[in-house]
Design an enzyme around this catalytic site. Sequence first.
Site, PDB file in Angstrom:
ATOM      1  N   MET A  25      32.352  40.561  37.621  1.00  0.00           N
ATOM      2  CA  MET A  25      32.127  41.145  36.611  1.00  0.00           C
ATOM      3  C   MET A  25      32.274  40.352  35.247  1.00  0.00           C
ATOM      4  SD  MET A  25      34.369  44.707  37.274  1.00  0.00           S
ATOM      5  CE  MET A  25      36.178  44.230  36.836  1.00  0.00           C
ATOM      6  N   HIS A  29      35.598  32.152  35.760  1.00  0.00           N
ATOM      7  CA  HIS A  29      36.457  31.144  35.631  1.00  0.00           C
ATOM      8  C   HIS A  29      36.247  30.290  36.872  1.00  0.00           C
ATOM      9  CE1 HIS A  29      38.603  33.699  38.646  1.00  0.00           C
ATOM     10  NE2 HIS A  29      38.719  34.455  37.838  1.00  0.00           N
ATOM     11  N   GLU A  30      37.151  29.284  36.922  1.00  0.00           N
ATOM     12  CA  GLU A  30      36.977  28.253  38.024  1.00  0.00           C
ATOM     13  C   GLU A  30      36.881  29.107  39.511  1.00  0.00           C
ATOM     14  OE1 GLU A  30      35.797  25.200  38.311  1.00  0.00           O
ATOM     15  OE2 GLU A  30      35.580  25.424  36.089  1.00  0.00           O
ATOM     16  N   HIS A  32      35.543  31.901  40.194  1.00  0.00           N
ATOM     17  CA  HIS A  32      34.216  32.369  40.630  1.00  0.00           C
ATOM     18  C   HIS A  32      33.164  31.120  40.999  1.00  0.00           C
ATOM     19  CE1 HIS A  32      35.609  35.599  37.594  1.00  0.00           C
ATOM     20  NE2 HIS A  32      35.065  36.293  38.716  1.00  0.00           N
ATOM     21  N   GLN A  56      35.115  51.452  38.592  1.00  0.00           N
ATOM     22  CA  GLN A  56      36.216  51.118  39.250  1.00  0.00           C
ATOM     23  C   GLN A  56      37.561  50.960  38.360  1.00  0.00           C
ATOM     24  OE1 GLN A  56      34.315  47.312  40.445  1.00  0.00           O
ATOM     25  NE2 GLN A  56      36.257  46.515  40.021  1.00  0.00           N
ATOM     26  N   GLN A 143      40.149  35.501  47.588  1.00  0.00           N
ATOM     27  CA  GLN A 143      41.447  35.940  48.455  1.00  0.00           C
ATOM     28  C   GLN A 143      42.377  36.623  47.219  1.00  0.00           C
ATOM     29  OE1 GLN A 143      42.208  32.490  50.908  1.00  0.00           O
ATOM     30  NE2 GLN A 143      41.395  33.713  52.631  1.00  0.00           N
ATOM     31  N   LYS A 144      42.304  36.427  46.222  1.00  0.00           N
ATOM     32  CA  LYS A 144      43.328  36.859  45.269  1.00  0.00           C
ATOM     33  C   LYS A 144      43.211  38.281  45.239  1.00  0.00           C
ATOM     34  CE  LYS A 144      42.742  37.139  40.775  1.00  0.00           C
ATOM     35  NZ  LYS A 144      43.328  38.411  39.948  1.00  0.00           N
TER      36      LYS A 144
HETATM   37  O1  PAF Z   1      36.371  41.454  42.128  1.00  0.00           O
HETATM   38  C1  PAF Z   1      35.551  41.950  41.221  1.00  0.00           C
HETATM   39  O2  PAF Z   1      35.034  41.223  40.173  1.00  0.00           O
HETATM   40  C2  PAF Z   1      34.807  43.460  41.353  1.00  0.00           C
HETATM   41  O3  PAF Z   1      35.815  44.222  41.944  1.00  0.00           O
HETATM   42  C3  PAF Z   1      33.446  43.243  42.086  1.00  0.00           C
HETATM   43  C4  PAF Z   1      33.587  42.803  43.436  1.00  0.00           C
HETATM   44  C5  PAF Z   1      32.517  42.211  41.468  1.00  0.00           C
HETATM   45  C6  PAF Z   1      32.974  44.745  42.144  1.00  0.00           C
HETATM   46  O4  PAF Z   1      32.686  45.125  40.994  1.00  0.00           O
END
Ligand code: PAF
Length: 275
Positions: A25, A29-30, A32, A56, A143-144
Amino acid sequence: MKVVQTIHEFKALNLPRPLGFVPTMGYLHEGHILLVKQAKAANKTVAVSIFVNPTQFGPKEDLASYPRDIPRDLAMLEKAGTDVVFIPSAAEMYPEGYDTWVEVEKLQKHLEGDSRPTHFKGVTTVVNKLFNIVMPDNAYFGQKDAQQLLVIMKMVKDLNMNLQVIACPTVREPDGLAMSSRNTYLTPEQRQAAPVLRKSLMLAKEMYDKGERDADKIRAAMIALLKTEPQGQIDYVSIADTGTLNELKIIKGQALVSLAVKIGKPRLIDNIILG
Ligand code: PAF
């Protein structure tokens, strides 16, 4: 690095396989970047999506204020070796009249689902759509968000999807706070208080390592420690079966210890697996 905004454009790319995919989304940050690097190491092509998925977020959640910085995200992704970034608009993903939803019924109901009842319906639906658009061979999740990972793995298994879900470890700040885009909401005092989540998980591990198997005792000790931090408001402290997410009385096999604590504006989550 190619940046595409429409589903049509993405589907027209003839990307070399295997294709690794990291859905995000944004406001990276590190954590990702670790997902991107793991994808890079195991695939010929890496695609990343940036989409703040409205479905969501609950009606009282932070959709409007969720942090966004696309130029910064693109610079980070380029540096990490990403090949394609998909940045669709909300109208592209959910056009007028959109009406199809994917739900993992039981697993979505515990933990995060108790506080955020519509959250996982939005996550599984958008991840399903993204998988259909990107068609990855491997998809990478942190895993967070332990429950998210389990829910997505279950969806992939139950719907016979043709891809592997790869779990990647949580990346932490030096003081133990799990990296999250929402950490930016913390004031300096709240930021100082935030490592209490990790401390309580470490207490659970210490008790477990010393032989404690009574989940109620571990939960109680974690709650007592969390309460020493006046800025924290506990949402849940859970010790659950890693397959069903049902709460445990006695820890026999593996257990997912997870918690959600509101510190000021953000609600922070973290977890650890015992056994
Ligand atoms: O973990 C996230 O950033 C979101 O829930 C995802 C998996 C990209 C779905 O919108």
